[in-house]
Scaffold this motif. Structure first.
Motif, PDB file in Angstrom:
ATOM      1  N   ASP A 283      -4.932  -7.745   1.795  1.00  0.00           N
ATOM      2  CA  ASP A 283      -6.257  -7.490   1.216  1.00  0.00           C
ATOM      3  C   ASP A 283      -6.235  -6.239   0.342  1.00  0.00           C
ATOM      4  O   ASP A 283      -6.782  -6.224  -0.766  1.00  0.00           O
ATOM      5  N   LEU A 284      -5.616  -5.173   0.847  1.00  0.00           N
ATOM      6  CA  LEU A 284      -5.543  -3.927   0.077  1.00  0.00           C
ATOM      7  C   LEU A 284      -4.834  -4.166  -1.250  1.00  0.00           C
ATOM      8  O   LEU A 284      -5.277  -3.678  -2.299  1.00  0.00           O
ATOM      9  N   ASP A 285      -3.736  -4.904  -1.202  1.00  0.00           N
ATOM     10  CA  ASP A 285      -2.994  -5.188  -2.432  1.00  0.00           C
ATOM     11  C   ASP A 285      -3.806  -6.068  -3.377  1.00  0.00           C
ATOM     12  O   ASP A 285      -3.838  -5.820  -4.595  1.00  0.00           O
ATOM     13  N   ALA A 286      -4.461  -7.075  -2.829  1.00  0.00           N
ATOM     14  CA  ALA A 286      -5.229  -7.997  -3.668  1.00  0.00           C
ATOM     15  C   ALA A 286      -6.376  -7.280  -4.371  1.00  0.00           C
ATOM     16  O   ALA A 286      -6.757  -7.652  -5.487  1.00  0.00           O
ATOM     17  N   GLN A 287      -6.915  -6.258  -3.712  1.00  0.00           N
ATOM     18  CA  GLN A 287      -8.038  -5.519  -4.281  1.00  0.00           C
ATOM     19  C   GLN A 287      -7.569  -4.301  -5.080  1.00  0.00           C
ATOM     20  O   GLN A 287      -8.393  -3.523  -5.565  1.00  0.00           O
ATOM     21  N   ASP A 288      -6.248  -4.140  -5.206  1.00  0.00           N
ATOM     22  CA  ASP A 288      -5.661  -3.032  -5.956  1.00  0.00           C
ATOM     23  C   ASP A 288      -6.153  -1.683  -5.432  1.00  0.00           C
ATOM     24  O   ASP A 288      -6.473  -0.774  -6.202  1.00  0.00           O
ATOM     25  N   TYR A 289      -6.210  -1.566  -4.104  1.00  0.00           N
ATOM     26  CA  TYR A 289      -6.595  -0.293  -3.489  1.00  0.00           C
ATOM     27  C   TYR A 289      -5.551   0.759  -3.834  1.00  0.00           C
ATOM     28  O   TYR A 289      -4.357   0.577  -3.596  1.00  0.00           O
ATOM     29  N   GLN A 290      -5.979   1.874  -4.400  1.00  0.00           N
ATOM     30  CA  GLN A 290      -5.067   2.896  -4.900  1.00  0.00           C
ATOM     31  C   GLN A 290      -4.971   4.126  -4.010  1.00  0.00           C
ATOM     32  O   GLN A 290      -4.195   5.041  -4.293  1.00  0.00           O
ATOM     33  N   GLY A 291      -5.764   4.173  -2.942  1.00  0.00           N
ATOM     34  CA  GLY A 291      -5.742   5.343  -2.075  1.00  0.00           C
ATOM     35  C   GLY A 291      -4.583   5.317  -1.094  1.00  0.00           C
ATOM     36  O   GLY A 291      -3.798   4.372  -1.030  1.00  0.00           O
ATOM     37  N   TRP A 292      -4.487   6.392  -0.304  1.00  0.00           N
ATOM     38  CA  TRP A 292      -3.462   6.470   0.725  1.00  0.00           C
ATOM     39  C   TRP A 292      -3.873   5.674   1.950  1.00  0.00           C
ATOM     40  O   TRP A 292      -5.062   5.553   2.266  1.00  0.00           O
ATOM     41  N   VAL A 293      -2.876   5.164   2.671  1.00  0.00           N
ATOM     42  CA  VAL A 293      -3.052   4.510   3.968  1.00  0.00           C
ATOM     43  C   VAL A 293      -2.260   5.331   4.969  1.00  0.00           C
ATOM     44  O   VAL A 293      -1.016   5.331   4.950  1.00  0.00           O
TER      45      VAL A 293
ATOM     46  N   ALA B 190      11.845  10.138   6.060  1.00  0.00           N
ATOM     47  CA  ALA B 190      11.448   8.795   6.483  1.00  0.00           C
ATOM     48  C   ALA B 190      10.874   7.973   5.333  1.00  0.00           C
ATOM     49  O   ALA B 190      10.553   6.800   5.523  1.00  0.00           O
ATOM     50  N   GLY B 191      10.717   8.597   4.165  1.00  0.00           N
ATOM     51  CA  GLY B 191      10.267   7.862   2.997  1.00  0.00           C
ATOM     52  C   GLY B 191       8.826   8.079   2.586  1.00  0.00           C
ATOM     53  O   GLY B 191       8.351   7.461   1.638  1.00  0.00           O
ATOM     54  N   PHE B 192       8.124   8.960   3.278  1.00  0.00           N
ATOM     55  CA  PHE B 192       6.724   9.225   2.929  1.00  0.00           C
ATOM     56  C   PHE B 192       6.641  10.159   1.723  1.00  0.00           C
ATOM     57  O   PHE B 192       7.448  11.076   1.576  1.00  0.00           O
ATOM     58  N   GLU B 193       5.631   9.926   0.895  1.00  0.00           N
ATOM     59  CA  GLU B 193       5.379  10.764  -0.272  1.00  0.00           C
ATOM     60  C   GLU B 193       4.167  11.673  -0.071  1.00  0.00           C
ATOM     61  O   GLU B 193       3.901  12.544  -0.892  1.00  0.00           O
ATOM     62  N   ALA B 194       3.433  11.454   1.014  1.00  0.00           N
ATOM     63  CA  ALA B 194       2.243  12.257   1.293  1.00  0.00           C
ATOM     64  C   ALA B 194       2.071  12.385   2.793  1.00  0.00           C
ATOM     65  O   ALA B 194       2.572  11.563   3.575  1.00  0.00           O
ATOM     66  N   VAL B 195       1.361  13.423   3.182  1.00  0.00           N
ATOM     67  CA  VAL B 195       1.055  13.665   4.592  1.00  0.00           C
ATOM     68  C   VAL B 195      -0.416  14.065   4.710  1.00  0.00           C
ATOM     69  O   VAL B 195      -1.067  14.415   3.723  1.00  0.00           O
ATOM     70  N   GLU B 196      -0.919  13.984   5.934  1.00  0.00           N
ATOM     71  CA  GLU B 196      -2.224  14.567   6.231  1.00  0.00           C
ATOM     72  C   GLU B 196      -2.102  15.333   7.538  1.00  0.00           C
ATOM     73  O   GLU B 196      -1.250  15.029   8.369  1.00  0.00           O
ATOM     74  N   VAL B 197      -2.943  16.348   7.688  1.00  0.00           N
ATOM     75  CA  VAL B 197      -2.962  17.182   8.887  1.00  0.00           C
ATOM     76  C   VAL B 197      -4.418  17.362   9.268  1.00  0.00           C
ATOM     77  O   VAL B 197      -5.218  17.838   8.449  1.00  0.00           O
TER      78      VAL B 197
ATOM     79  N   PRO C  50       0.825  -1.224   0.000  1.00  0.00           N
ATOM     80  CA  PRO C  50       0.000   0.000   0.000  1.00  0.00           C
ATOM     81  C   PRO C  50       0.850   1.261   0.000  1.00  0.00           C
ATOM     82  O   PRO C  50       2.033   1.242   0.355  1.00  0.00           O
ATOM     83  N   LYS C  51       0.230   2.378  -0.380  1.00  0.00           N
ATOM     84  CA  LYS C  51       0.894   3.680  -0.351  1.00  0.00           C
ATOM     85  C   LYS C  51       0.654   4.311   1.020  1.00  0.00           C
ATOM     86  O   LYS C  51      -0.472   4.674   1.349  1.00  0.00           O
ATOM     87  N   PHE C  52       1.725   4.431   1.809  1.00  0.00           N
ATOM     88  CA  PHE C  52       1.589   4.952   3.165  1.00  0.00           C
ATOM     89  C   PHE C  52       1.852   6.458   3.208  1.00  0.00           C
ATOM     90  O   PHE C  52       2.727   6.974   2.519  1.00  0.00           O
ATOM     91  N   CYS C  53       1.074   7.143   4.019  1.00  0.00           N
ATOM     92  CA  CYS C  53       1.329   8.563   4.272  1.00  0.00           C
ATOM     93  C   CYS C  53       1.351   8.813   5.772  1.00  0.00           C
ATOM     94  O   CYS C  53       0.894   7.975   6.555  1.00  0.00           O
TER      95      CYS C  53
END
Length: 251
Positions: free
Chosen positions: A221-231, A27-34, A2-5
């Motif tokens: 599960d996320l990978d198997a379902q090709d979930y494309q959103g951020w985690v 630390a290797g993140f490509e996205a953040v949330e606040v 998964p794509k982690f933020c």
């Protein structure tokens, strides 16, 4: 994988707020949330995002920070005008920061009138900002007593009733565990309407590693379902943020 933020309200808090962006990138993140960025000049945040080539995944509505006060107004009868005013300010911030998602908090309310108020406000918001992704999140009532949207079945009913392409569910594994006790089953039942995921371990709301939630299975599960959103990691580090990031490399 998964794509982690990184949720910068919860992570890297050993640093001043504006320094957390650089730490997240290192630390290797490509996205953040606040969760609530409204006490910080928006341009200062834009500068940090640009400098470190980070995306803003999500912010919360309403401003300002709810700590010690109201936890949103979207479902509270009689506060419709306040909701609209707050939504307008949050939307301006979201657009300025390039936030992918804007999470609308329901607030503390109950009963049929609250549900009708919530539906009306969300329907208005979805039409007011048709190009902005909006999310709603079921939150357990132990963490937020009296919170209106405290059930995943209700979340599905609301999303279905609004039937707008820009309104989807925000799935938090910690709240799912608290509400249903079955994270994987709840995910299976809601993944079709989910656009953003947040994670933390049970029972301590720490790093998503050892604990009650089977994260290897959830990520598979996320990978198997090709979930494309951020985690998004929305948890309280047990020591320092960096020392607790082994769960990513172990994924």
């Amino acid at each position: 994988m998964p794509k982690f933020c990184a949720n910068l309200t919860w992570l890297f808090t050993e640093l001043p707020f504006l320094e957390r962006f650089e730490a997240a990138k290192e630390a290797g993140f490509e996205a953040v949330e606040v969760l609530f960025p409204y006490d910080v000049n928006a341009q200062d945040i834009v500068n940090e995002l640009g400098k470190h080539e980070l995306q803003m995944a999500l912010i919360n509505c309403p401003p300002p920070n709810y700590t010690g006060g109201d936890q949103g107004f979207a479902a509270v009868p009689g506060l419709e005008e306040r909701f609209k005013k707050d939504f307008g300010r949050a939307l301006r911030y979201a657009r300025t920061l390039g936030a992918r998602h804007l999470h609308i908090m329901s607030g503390v309310a109950e009963g049929p009138e609250a549900k009708e108020t919530y539906l009306n406000n969300l329907r208005w918001a979805a039409a007011e900002a048709p190009t902005q992704s909006l999310t709603i999140e079921p939150i357990n009532t132990e963490t937020m007593p009296g919170y209106f949207l405290n059930d995943f079945d209700l979340g599905r009913a609301i999303v279905t009733a609004i039937d707008a392409p820009n309104l989807r569910l925000q799935f938090d594994t910690f709240h799912a565990a608290k509400i249903t006790g079955d994270v994987l089953g709840t995910w299976a039942a809601t993944r079709d309407i989910t656009t953003h995921v947040q994670i933390a371990q049970m029972p301590d709301r720490g790093e998503p590693d050892q604990g009650e939630i089977d994260y290897p299975a959830f990520f598979a599960d996320l990978d198997a379902q090709d979930y494309q959103g951020w985690v998004a990691g929305e948890y309280t580090p047990r020591t320092t943020t960096v020392d607790g990031l082994g769960w990513i490399t172990d994924t």
